[in-house]
Design a protein around this motif. Structure first.
Motif, PDB file in Angstrom:
ATOM      1  N   ARG A 133       9.069   0.989   9.095  1.00  0.00           N
ATOM      2  CA  ARG A 133       7.740   1.416   9.425  1.00  0.00           C
ATOM      3  C   ARG A 133       7.711   2.936   9.401  1.00  0.00           C
ATOM      4  N   ASN A 134       8.557   3.570   9.587  1.00  0.00           N
ATOM      5  CA  ASN A 134       8.516   5.019   9.712  1.00  0.00           C
ATOM      6  C   ASN A 134       8.973   5.539   8.175  1.00  0.00           C
ATOM      7  N   SER A 135       9.543   4.709   7.461  1.00  0.00           N
ATOM      8  CA  SER A 135      10.321   5.295   6.352  1.00  0.00           C
ATOM      9  C   SER A 135       9.042   5.650   5.269  1.00  0.00           C
ATOM     10  N   THR A 136       9.219   6.924   4.568  1.00  0.00           N
ATOM     11  CA  THR A 136       8.209   7.372   3.830  1.00  0.00           C
ATOM     12  C   THR A 136       8.233   6.395   2.362  1.00  0.00           C
ATOM     13  N   ALA A 137       9.662   6.238   2.098  1.00  0.00           N
ATOM     14  CA  ALA A 137       9.715   5.511   0.832  1.00  0.00           C
ATOM     15  C   ALA A 137       9.184   3.995   0.817  1.00  0.00           C
ATOM     16  N   TYR A 138       9.397   3.485   2.008  1.00  0.00           N
ATOM     17  CA  TYR A 138       8.951   2.142   2.196  1.00  0.00           C
ATOM     18  C   TYR A 138       7.326   1.958   2.306  1.00  0.00           C
ATOM     19  N   LYS A 140       6.203   2.562  -1.349  1.00  0.00           N
ATOM     20  CA  LYS A 140       6.066   1.355  -2.147  1.00  0.00           C
ATOM     21  C   LYS A 140       5.303   0.176  -1.666  1.00  0.00           C
ATOM     22  N   VAL A 141       5.071   0.160  -0.331  1.00  0.00           N
ATOM     23  CA  VAL A 141       4.137  -0.992   0.151  1.00  0.00           C
ATOM     24  C   VAL A 141       2.607  -0.629  -0.360  1.00  0.00           C
ATOM     25  N   ASP A 142       2.155   0.827  -0.425  1.00  0.00           N
ATOM     26  CA  ASP A 142       0.913   1.157  -0.906  1.00  0.00           C
ATOM     27  C   ASP A 142       0.743   0.727  -2.370  1.00  0.00           C
ATOM     28  N   ILE A 143       1.866   0.847  -3.065  1.00  0.00           N
ATOM     29  CA  ILE A 143       1.918   0.754  -4.736  1.00  0.00           C
ATOM     30  C   ILE A 143       1.706  -1.025  -4.819  1.00  0.00           C
ATOM     31  N   ALA A 144       2.480  -1.633  -4.004  1.00  0.00           N
ATOM     32  CA  ALA A 144       2.319  -3.061  -4.095  1.00  0.00           C
ATOM     33  C   ALA A 144       0.985  -3.645  -3.843  1.00  0.00           C
ATOM     34  N   THR A 145       0.458  -2.902  -2.762  1.00  0.00           N
ATOM     35  CA  THR A 145      -0.903  -3.294  -2.203  1.00  0.00           C
ATOM     36  C   THR A 145      -1.925  -3.372  -3.366  1.00  0.00           C
ATOM     37  N   LYS A 146      -1.972  -1.890  -4.227  1.00  0.00           N
ATOM     38  CA  LYS A 146      -2.839  -1.552  -5.369  1.00  0.00           C
ATOM     39  C   LYS A 146      -2.374  -2.726  -6.237  1.00  0.00           C
ATOM     40  N   ILE A 147      -1.292  -3.224  -6.685  1.00  0.00           N
ATOM     41  CA  ILE A 147      -1.027  -4.315  -7.497  1.00  0.00           C
ATOM     42  C   ILE A 147      -1.591  -5.405  -7.085  1.00  0.00           C
ATOM     43  N   TYR A 174      11.978  -2.724  -5.158  1.00  0.00           N
ATOM     44  CA  TYR A 174      12.388  -2.329  -3.893  1.00  0.00           C
ATOM     45  C   TYR A 174      11.792  -3.270  -2.795  1.00  0.00           C
ATOM     46  N   LEU A 175      10.715  -3.640  -2.798  1.00  0.00           N
ATOM     47  CA  LEU A 175      10.109  -4.748  -1.662  1.00  0.00           C
ATOM     48  C   LEU A 175      10.996  -5.843  -1.891  1.00  0.00           C
ATOM     49  N   LEU A 176      11.456  -6.388  -3.027  1.00  0.00           N
ATOM     50  CA  LEU A 176      12.134  -7.612  -3.211  1.00  0.00           C
ATOM     51  C   LEU A 176      13.506  -7.296  -2.577  1.00  0.00           C
TER      52      LEU A 176
END
Length: 312
Positions: free
Chosen positions: A123-128, A131-138, A174-176
């Motif tokens: 939750r606190n990882s900037t990388a995570y 990546k979640v923001d990009i996946a949400t946009k997709i 990354y998410l997978l």
């Protein structure tokens, strides 16, 4: 009835609790999903067997002192005072019992603390988060393009995946990879399943459904075993049924398909009850009580939707 026959009978009574406990753990507590046997279950089994040994020795000393077990007796004679040795054995069992109990609590707390740490780090990882923001946009873009009724039916096809930018492809993999890491941690008992499930079940389900075509595509070009642990965990969480409603006693989820399994379990329980007297039923009742006392759940969690509506 001769004393020899009584010895055989009492020996049978001594063995019944051990067989009953081992059978209960093998039938009800065994879970082939986990690659390693859970340490908490192993220690719980040892605790119960030690407790049975402690109680049986006390009963032996109190009521059946003149009987032998494996040609060993505890009756005091003029030349031997065996009470002291017996007390020493009981003290040793009690000490080992306390040590194992403490170890079991520490193992459970350590696994849960590690699970919380993994969740907090994600939750606190900037990388995570990026990546979640990009996946949400997709996902949102796919929802607009595919125009499906349910969000769960939105999927990233291999054609769409190949047309993504490198940064977007990196976010998907990354998410997978992160979810695969979580699944491996659960299967190896390094993460607490219930704790992770409460936080990650919806996330895992949404991402697995979204990226399932990508998973199949990556298996073709990379390895047929890639993301297998993620798929196994997804199926496990989807197949697990919820408990019964505490008001109307109806299943919160549909359990019609499990009727045959319930009939088999009932037949098995009846057979084991006949073989062990009432020991099997007593052991099931004790273990159910232990689970009820040690597992926290709110009343609201155990109500079906109809009962929740009526309650409000």
């Amino acid at each position: 009835m001769s004393k020899i026959k009584l010895n055989y009978f009492y020996t049978y009574l001594l063995i019944i609790p051990y067989v009953t406990v081992i059978a209960y753990f093998y039938i009800y507590r065994r879970d082939n999903f986990f690659i390693k046997i859970r340490s908490s279950n192993q220690l719980l089994l040892i605790l119960i067997l030690l407790g049975i040994t402690f109680v049986e020795i006390l009963i032996w000393k109190s009521f059946f002192e003149d009987y032998k077990f494996l040609n060993f007796d505890i009756e005091n004679t003029d030349g031997q005072f065996k009470t002291t040795a017996l007390v020493t054995v009981l003290a040793a069992i009690a000490a080992v019992f306390g040590w194992i109990f403490t170890s079991r609590v520490q193992i459970i707390n350590t696994i849960r603390s590690h699970s919380v740490q993994v969740l907090m780090n994600s939750r606190n990882s900037t990388a995570y988060i990026a990546k979640v923001d990009i996946a949400t946009k997709i996902r949102r873009n796919l929802g607009k393009d595919q125009n499906v009724e349910s969000k769960d039916k939105v999927q990233l096809t291999r054609e769409k995946f190949n047309s993504l930018e490198d940064e977007e492809k990196s976010a998907v993999t990354y998410l997978l990879n992160f979810l695969e890491f979580v699944a491996i941690g659960i299967r190896h008992n390094n993460l607490d399943e219930e704790l992770v499930k409460s936080s990650f079940k919806s996330i895992l389900k949404a991402n697995y459904n979204l990226f399932q075509p990508v998973i199949e595509y990556l298996r073709e070009i990379d390895s047929p075993k890639i993301y297998n642990q993620l798929e196994i965990l997804h199926k496990r969480w989807e197949e697990n049924k919820e408990p019964e409603c505490i008001n109307c006693k109806q299943g919160i989820d549909d359990e019609v398909q499990n009727r045959k399994k319930h009939k088999f379990n009932n037949l098995r329980n009846i057979t084991l009850t006949i073989l062990t007297g009432s020991g099997w039923l007593i052991m099931i009742a004790i273990m159910r009580l232990i689970e009820k006392l040690t597992k926290y759940s709110t009343e609201e969690d155990l109500l079906c939707d109809n009962c929740k509506t009526l309650k409000k």
